[in-house]
Design a protein around this motif. Structure first.
Motif, mmCIF file in Angstrom:
data_model
loop_
_atom_site.group_PDB
_atom_site.id
_atom_site.type_symbol
_atom_site.label_atom_id
_atom_site.label_comp_id
_atom_site.label_asym_id
_atom_site.label_seq_id
_atom_site.Cartn_x
_atom_site.Cartn_y
_atom_site.Cartn_z
ATOM 1 N N MET A 159 37.205 30.894 41.762
ATOM 2 C CA MET A 159 38.045 31.466 40.706
ATOM 3 C C MET A 159 39.514 31.402 41.125
ATOM 4 S SD MET A 159 36.705 34.929 38.864
ATOM 5 C CE MET A 159 35.120 35.155 39.675
ATOM 6 N N ASN A 160 40.357 30.916 40.290
ATOM 7 C CA ASN A 160 41.775 30.943 40.637
ATOM 8 C C ASN A 160 42.416 32.214 40.058
ATOM 9 O OD1 ASN A 160 42.775 30.517 37.957
ATOM 10 N ND2 ASN A 160 42.171 28.364 38.148
ATOM 11 N N SER A 161 43.638 32.463 40.520
ATOM 12 C CA SER A 161 44.233 33.755 40.193
ATOM 13 C C SER A 161 44.499 33.910 38.700
ATOM 14 C CB SER A 161 45.527 33.939 40.978
ATOM 15 O OG SER A 161 46.470 32.971 40.574
ATOM 16 N N SER A 162 44.639 32.804 37.978
ATOM 17 C CA SER A 162 44.947 32.944 36.553
ATOM 18 C C SER A 162 43.780 33.563 35.780
ATOM 19 C CB SER A 162 45.305 31.581 35.946
ATOM 20 O OG SER A 162 44.175 30.741 35.944
ATOM 21 N N THR A 163 42.572 33.426 36.324
ATOM 22 C CA THR A 163 41.436 34.019 35.600
ATOM 23 C C THR A 163 41.124 35.434 36.065
ATOM 24 O OG1 THR A 163 39.851 33.106 37.167
ATOM 25 C CG2 THR A 163 40.346 31.765 35.236
ATOM 26 N N THR A 164 41.632 35.827 37.233
ATOM 27 C CA THR A 164 41.298 37.164 37.737
ATOM 28 C C THR A 164 42.458 38.144 37.584
ATOM 29 O OG1 THR A 164 42.013 36.546 39.959
ATOM 30 C CG2 THR A 164 39.688 36.252 39.440
ATOM 31 N N ARG A 165 43.663 37.624 37.351
ATOM 32 C CA ARG A 165 44.826 38.502 37.246
ATOM 33 C C ARG A 165 44.653 39.477 36.077
ATOM 34 N NH1 ARG A 165 50.306 37.891 38.843
ATOM 35 N NH2 ARG A 165 51.778 38.939 37.435
ATOM 36 N N ASN A 166 44.869 40.757 36.368
ATOM 37 C CA ASN A 166 44.822 41.801 35.346
ATOM 38 C C ASN A 166 43.474 41.899 34.627
ATOM 39 O OD1 ASN A 166 47.450 42.130 36.126
ATOM 40 N ND2 ASN A 166 48.371 41.367 34.230
ATOM 41 N N GLN A 167 42.391 41.552 35.350
ATOM 42 C CA GLN A 167 41.063 41.761 34.775
ATOM 43 C C GLN A 167 40.664 43.227 34.954
ATOM 44 O OE1 GLN A 167 38.979 39.220 33.184
ATOM 45 N NE2 GLN A 167 41.105 38.521 33.145
ATOM 46 N N THR A 168 39.858 43.724 34.028
ATOM 47 C CA THR A 168 39.364 45.091 34.119
ATOM 48 C C THR A 168 38.070 45.127 34.929
ATOM 49 O OG1 THR A 168 40.307 45.636 31.960
ATOM 50 C CG2 THR A 168 38.555 47.074 32.781
ATOM 51 N N SER A 169 38.035 45.969 35.974
ATOM 52 C CA SER A 169 36.815 46.172 36.762
ATOM 53 C C SER A 169 36.204 47.515 36.367
ATOM 54 C CB SER A 169 37.160 46.162 38.257
ATOM 55 O OG SER A 169 36.230 46.938 38.981
ATOM 56 N N ILE A 170 34.929 47.508 36.037
ATOM 57 C CA ILE A 170 34.227 48.749 35.685
ATOM 58 C C ILE A 170 33.011 48.863 36.601
ATOM 59 C CG2 ILE A 170 32.995 50.030 33.884
ATOM 60 C CD1 ILE A 170 34.652 48.603 31.797
ATOM 61 N N GLU A 171 32.975 49.917 37.410
ATOM 62 C CA GLU A 171 31.857 50.115 38.339
ATOM 63 C C GLU A 171 31.185 51.452 38.055
ATOM 64 O OE1 GLU A 171 32.934 49.737 42.429
ATOM 65 O OE2 GLU A 171 33.973 47.837 42.118
ATOM 66 N N LEU A 172 29.853 51.430 38.037
ATOM 67 C CA LEU A 172 29.097 52.665 37.831
ATOM 68 C C LEU A 172 28.613 53.178 39.179
ATOM 69 C CD1 LEU A 172 26.936 51.659 34.731
ATOM 70 C CD2 LEU A 172 29.293 52.479 34.837
ATOM 71 N N GLY A 173 28.786 54.475 39.436
ATOM 72 C CA GLY A 173 28.260 55.062 40.662
ATOM 73 C C GLY A 173 26.753 54.906 40.721
ATOM 74 N N ASP A 174 26.243 54.677 41.898
ATOM 75 C CA ASP A 174 24.812 54.413 42.056
ATOM 76 C C ASP A 174 24.011 55.693 41.821
ATOM 77 O OD1 ASP A 174 22.503 53.115 42.618
ATOM 78 O OD2 ASP A 174 22.832 52.979 44.777
ATOM 79 N N THR A 175 24.299 56.705 42.606
ATOM 80 C CA THR A 175 23.590 57.974 42.431
ATOM 81 C C THR A 175 24.499 59.043 41.822
ATOM 82 O OG1 THR A 175 24.208 58.628 44.667
ATOM 83 C CG2 THR A 175 22.091 57.525 44.398
#
Lengths: 163, 163
Positions: free
Chosen positions: B1-17
């Motif tokens: 992946m180059n930076s143009s596709t990852t720049r300012n992407q939204t990351s959403i992570e759910l807690g496991d427990t």
């Protein structure tokens, strides 16, 4: 154990993997009396917190969208300040609020309190408090939360017995 | 992946427990601009939520102890109402609020939003949302939360680019 030793005892349970504190307590009073004792700031000042502390209410607008701020002081003269917001207030049913201690300004808990009527004009309170991490929850518990809760509810028993 | 596709992407992570949703997002704008876009109700109405919905702000008193209420409507004419309280508002730093969707009146989340400056006049937003149960958190996620968050932040990019 016979019922005289377990009646109206405070149960405090910590979530195992979830950062919750669940408190259950029964009272010899109708739901409406308990709700009033939680939502009227003048009454809250008379029972909340451990016996060693005196409560001082600065703001207690206990309505949905309202907020609160109070502080406590003991014989050592040290003041402890707390504040939060009332997210949802449903008469004789439910009270959802936020809670922060200014000594740990980045810590915050969400507290969901539910009241239910029991036979004989009694009621049960269930409070689920959740924070963002188990570490934050454990710090709150270690700060002496249990004593404040248990003694506060004993003072509340006395207040309710007086009508 | 180059930076143009990852720049300012939204990351959403759910807690496991733990019943958390952690959102991380960078923006090509200074912290002060992002803070203003979050705390000025007129600006919030221009970016929050999915593209299919129009936002209507009823109340947006974004101060510590304040509260908010807004609703959204789409082409189907269905209205979705939301409300909450502002627990803690620290300029260009931190915003702690509560959040309920009236369609699930007993569900409530506590959202802790933190802003930090990055080099080049950019900034990073980290939002940790916690509820009382993993089940409640999963219901919120299943209701289409991700689309609303991702599209909302894309609209916010456009708003910030316009100054």
């Amino acid at each position: 154990m016979n019922s005289s030793t377990t009646r109206n005892q405070t149960s405090i349970e910590l979530g195992d993997t979830v950062p919750t504190v669940t408190i259950t307590r029964e009272f010899d009073a109708p739901v409406a009396h308990l709700f009033r004792a939680w939502t009227d700031g003048d009454l809250v000042a008379r029972w909340m917190g451990p016996r060693s502390q005196t409560m001082h209410i600065e703001r207690y607008d206990c309505t949905t969208g309202g907020a609160w701020r109070w502080w406590s002081s003991g014989e050592d003269g040290v003041e402890h300040h707390f504040y939060g917001s009332f997210h949802d207030v449903r008469r004789n049913d439910r009270l959802v609020q936020t809670f922060s201690y200014e000594g740990f300004p980045d810590s915050v808990a969400l507290e969901i309190l539910h009241l239910e009527a029991l036979d004989g004009g009694r009621c049960r309170l269930t409070s689920v408090s959740v924070g963002a991490s188990v570490e934050g929850r454990d710090a709150m518990v270690a700060s002496g939360m249990e004593r404040g809760v248990v003694e506060g509810y004993q003072k509340l028993d006395t207040l309710l017995a007086g009508g």
